[in-house]
Scaffold this active site. Structure first.
Site, mmCIF file in Angstrom:
data_model
loop_
_atom_site.group_PDB
_atom_site.id
_atom_site.type_symbol
_atom_site.label_atom_id
_atom_site.label_comp_id
_atom_site.label_asym_id
_atom_site.label_seq_id
_atom_site.Cartn_x
_atom_site.Cartn_y
_atom_site.Cartn_z
ATOM 1 N N ARG A 66 15.042 -2.492 10.698
ATOM 2 C CA ARG A 66 14.986 -1.689 9.467
ATOM 3 C C ARG A 66 15.501 -0.264 9.718
ATOM 4 N NH1 ARG A 66 8.997 0.685 8.865
ATOM 5 N NH2 ARG A 66 8.295 0.352 10.997
ATOM 6 N N SER A 73 9.008 2.780 4.276
ATOM 7 C CA SER A 73 8.894 1.637 5.189
ATOM 8 C C SER A 73 10.205 0.877 5.342
ATOM 9 C CB SER A 73 7.827 0.665 4.673
ATOM 10 O OG SER A 73 6.585 1.318 4.548
ATOM 11 N N GLU A 129 8.988 -5.396 -8.615
ATOM 12 C CA GLU A 129 10.104 -6.009 -7.894
ATOM 13 C C GLU A 129 11.032 -6.794 -8.814
ATOM 14 O OE1 GLU A 129 6.897 -6.265 -7.091
ATOM 15 O OE2 GLU A 129 6.753 -5.063 -5.271
ATOM 16 N N PHE A 142 7.683 -10.086 -0.797
ATOM 17 C CA PHE A 142 7.794 -9.788 -2.239
ATOM 18 C C PHE A 142 9.201 -10.085 -2.758
ATOM 19 C CE2 PHE A 142 4.815 -6.363 -0.620
ATOM 20 C CZ PHE A 142 3.685 -7.130 -0.794
ATOM 21 N N HIS A 156 10.354 -6.114 6.917
ATOM 22 C CA HIS A 156 9.005 -6.597 7.234
ATOM 23 C C HIS A 156 8.932 -8.124 7.125
ATOM 24 C CE1 HIS A 156 8.595 -2.338 6.647
ATOM 25 N NE2 HIS A 156 7.372 -2.352 7.129
ATOM 26 N N ASP A 201 -1.320 -6.312 8.585
ATOM 27 C CA ASP A 201 -1.573 -6.525 7.160
ATOM 28 C C ASP A 201 -1.979 -7.971 6.861
ATOM 29 O OD1 ASP A 201 -1.280 -3.952 6.309
ATOM 30 O OD2 ASP A 201 0.836 -4.155 5.754
ATOM 31 N N ARG A 209 9.872 -5.308 10.953
ATOM 32 C CA ARG A 209 9.176 -4.024 11.050
ATOM 33 C C ARG A 209 9.173 -3.511 12.492
ATOM 34 N NH1 ARG A 209 3.145 -3.127 11.914
ATOM 35 N NH2 ARG A 209 2.855 -0.920 11.462
#
Lengths: 314, 275
Positions: free
Chosen positions: A8, A35, A56, A81, A107, A115, A165
């Site tokens: 990322r 992020s 989204e 997502f 991620h 998470d 991530r």
């Protein structure tokens, strides 16, 4: 394989460079720009950055409209997502009309970590691979991500790119020859082939070193493009080494393992072992703990290689 | 302001388009009658009065864009495009046929004049927001028009897009809401209440107007006002009648997705003075 970079981070840096070179590039995010690293672009080009907020589906629709209006949108959020909540928008508004818009999902996989399972995409590659017109990328490292983001900006059509991530070791060097759809032979070998994507390529290279000590010669083929699959490279590996181990930070159902098995079944069937999540969701833990827990390690790859070699000699 | 002659002309056009829609649906033996007819007067004003577009150059960069978010009203859009010169009217006979460029729902890759793919309800407004943003970024005076259904606003994405349009102060965006009160399963208010419509968009930060969606002059006035309004997107809530123009189709939910039979077509054309 010295420096470790999060894919990322390479994305955010390259996107900013592209923004300076091409005024058609616009970026969208859904309240995760810190992020996903699109915040770097947003800071320098606020007029070309659209934060859709925590919405989204609308973000993807806006990207479709921006593309239909002549811009080149990059839309980012977490992989779970992007591929899940906004799936139908990606299908209807982007893939069906084959619009020139890019979904760069960060991620991805279980290495999101703490998470937990709700935030770990273990099925996104399968979902996106099933969509006609969609190109699906899963780079191994920072240099490949940088090259892929540039290639994607040049490519005319919808793309789903999955990034991670965590910081990962570099398999490739800056400026290496990258092409969408082309796999990479990263290590020669004759007894079996590891066919890998994403961060599992680095793991497979480690596994190949371990196997070499035991006298087993393992080839490593990295498929940074999951779709379209580099069928020639996969079939060549099957013909020349006679056994394959696939490895991905994803369910073994429908992702790279599924794609490779479909290809072999129709082209040149050989024994295959699939390393990945065995039809389970993830859970909380550190990235390292999760890779160990779900068997995404060089040690597990070595065991899978030994299993497939037994089947090969039957 | 439209003079009487122009109003008469547009009403005649709308009547002709209704004939085209009914014939097209009858030939196709499937498709959506009620919502195509309810939206036709609004579409007539847009395509033959308001929008700047060039059928001989469908990709003219400075054109206004139209997004049919309620994509099942595709026959009404196709009638406008054929009548407007985007493709030969004979093509209308191929609606929904294998290999036709006239798909069951609008497809930008197949039909000249169709700007985006719609049909999965709730997605068109987001695309219209994107088109408006693109026009602004390119410093073009193009405006984006979008037609929503009243049942369609049950989709949550509509409200995500409504937020975004107001947030980005898209005064180059004008939405028309075809408020015919009926959806497949019956009355919108019984299936899932959506009212009050105007006040909801007002609360979301829009400039809101309400008109009779079959009054050509009123629709035109509202569109003119929307074009003059700055700082906010405009929502024109158009009160319409499902099946408008054919008395035995009007106000009937069961004609939402049913084409006219041969007998019904004959009676409808007679009613429209086109036997």
């Amino acid at each position: 394989m010295s420096e470790k970079i999060a894919t990322r981070d390479a994305y955010g840096k390259t996107l900013l460079e592209l923004g300076r070179e091409n005024s058609k590039i616009v970026v969208l995010d859904a309240d995760l720009s810190g992020s996903t690293k699109t915040g770097l672009f947003a800071k320098e080009f606020p007029e070309r950055f659209f934060n859709a907020g925590i919405a989204e589906a609308n973000m993807v629709g806006m990207a479709a409209g921006l593309s239909a209006g002549g811009m080149i949108p990059f839309a980012s959020t977490f992989a779970v997502f992007a591929s899940g909540r906004a799936f139908e928008q990606i299908r209807q508004s982007l893939a069906y009309p084959r619009l020139n818009a890019k979904i760069v999902a960060t991620h991805g996989g279980i290495t999101v970590g703490e998470d937990g399972g709700s935030h770990q995409s273990v099925e996104d590659l399968a979902i996106m691979r099933a969509l006609p017109n969609m190109t699906v990328l899963c780079p191994a490292d920072g240099p490949e991500t940088a090259a892929a983001v540039r290639a994607v900006a040049e490519y005319d059509g919808p793309v789903y790119m999955r990034l991670g991530r965590a910081k990962v070791p570099c398999v490739f060097e800056e400026g290496f020859d990258y092409r969408i759809g082309a796999g990479k032979l990263v290590r020669e070998g004759t007894d079996l082939t590891f066919v890998t994507t994403g961060l599992m390529t680095a793991q497979a290279l480690d596994a190949a070193c371990i196997l070499e000590e035991g006298g087993v010669s393992a080839r490593v083929v990295h498929l940074g493009t999951v779709k379209p699959l580099d069928v020639d490279l996969v079939l060549k590996a099957a013909r020349e080494t006679g056994a394959l181990v696939t490895a991905e930070e994803h369910s073994v159902i429908g992702g790279l393992g599924g794609a490779v098995c479909e290809t072999l079944a129709e082209g040149f069937p050989v024994p295959v072992e699939r390393v990945g999540l065995r039809d389970v969701f993830g859970q909380s833990g550190t990235a390292e703990e999760l890779l160990l827990h779900y068997g995404l390690t060089p040690a597990e790859l070595v065991e899978a290689a030994q299993r497939v070699l037994k089947r090969k000699s039957r | 302001m439209l003079d009487e002659q122009k109003v008469q002309e547009l009403n005649d056009t709308a009547r002709q388009l209704r004939v085209d829609v009914l014939k097209m649906l009858n030939t196709a033996r499937s498709g959506h009658t009620g919502g195509s007819l309810s939206a036709l007067d609004v579409l007539t004003v847009l395509f033959f009065q308001t929008m700047r577009h060039d059928p001989t150059n469908p990709h003219w960069p400075d054109r206004d864009r139209f997004v049919l978010s309620k994509g099942h009203a595709a026959p009404a859009l196709y009638a406008c495009l054929a009548h407007g010169g985007y493709f030969p009217p004979e093509d209308l006979k191929t609606l929904r046929r294998l290999g036709s460029h006239l798909q069951g729902h609008p497809d930008m890759r197949k039909t000249p004049g169709v700007e985006v793919c719609t049909g999965s309800l709730g997605q068109g407004l987001s695309q219209a927001v994107g088109l408006s943003l693109a026009a602004r970024l390119q410093k073009r005076s193009s405006r984006t028009y979008c037609l929503l259904g009243d049942g369609e606003v049950q989709e949550g994405q509509i409200w995500e897009a409504a937020m975004a349009a107001a947030h980005y102060q898209l005064d180059n965006l004008c939405v028309l809401l075809d408020w015919n009160g009926l959806q497949i399963d019956g009355e919108v208010q019984k299936v899932m209440g959506v009212t009050p419509l105007g006040p909801k968009f007002l609360a979301f930060g829009w400039h809101v107007l309400e008109v009779d969606g079959h009054d050509i002059s009123a629709i035109n006035r509202a569109l003119d006002e929307a074009a003059r309004y700055s700082g906010k997107p405009t929502m024109i809530v158009a009160r319409t009648v499902k099946g408008k123009g054919v008395p035995f189709f009007e106000h009937k939910a069961n004609y939402h997705g049913v084409p006219p039979s041969d007998d019904e077509l004959d009676r409808a054309l007679e009613h429209l003075g086109h036997s």
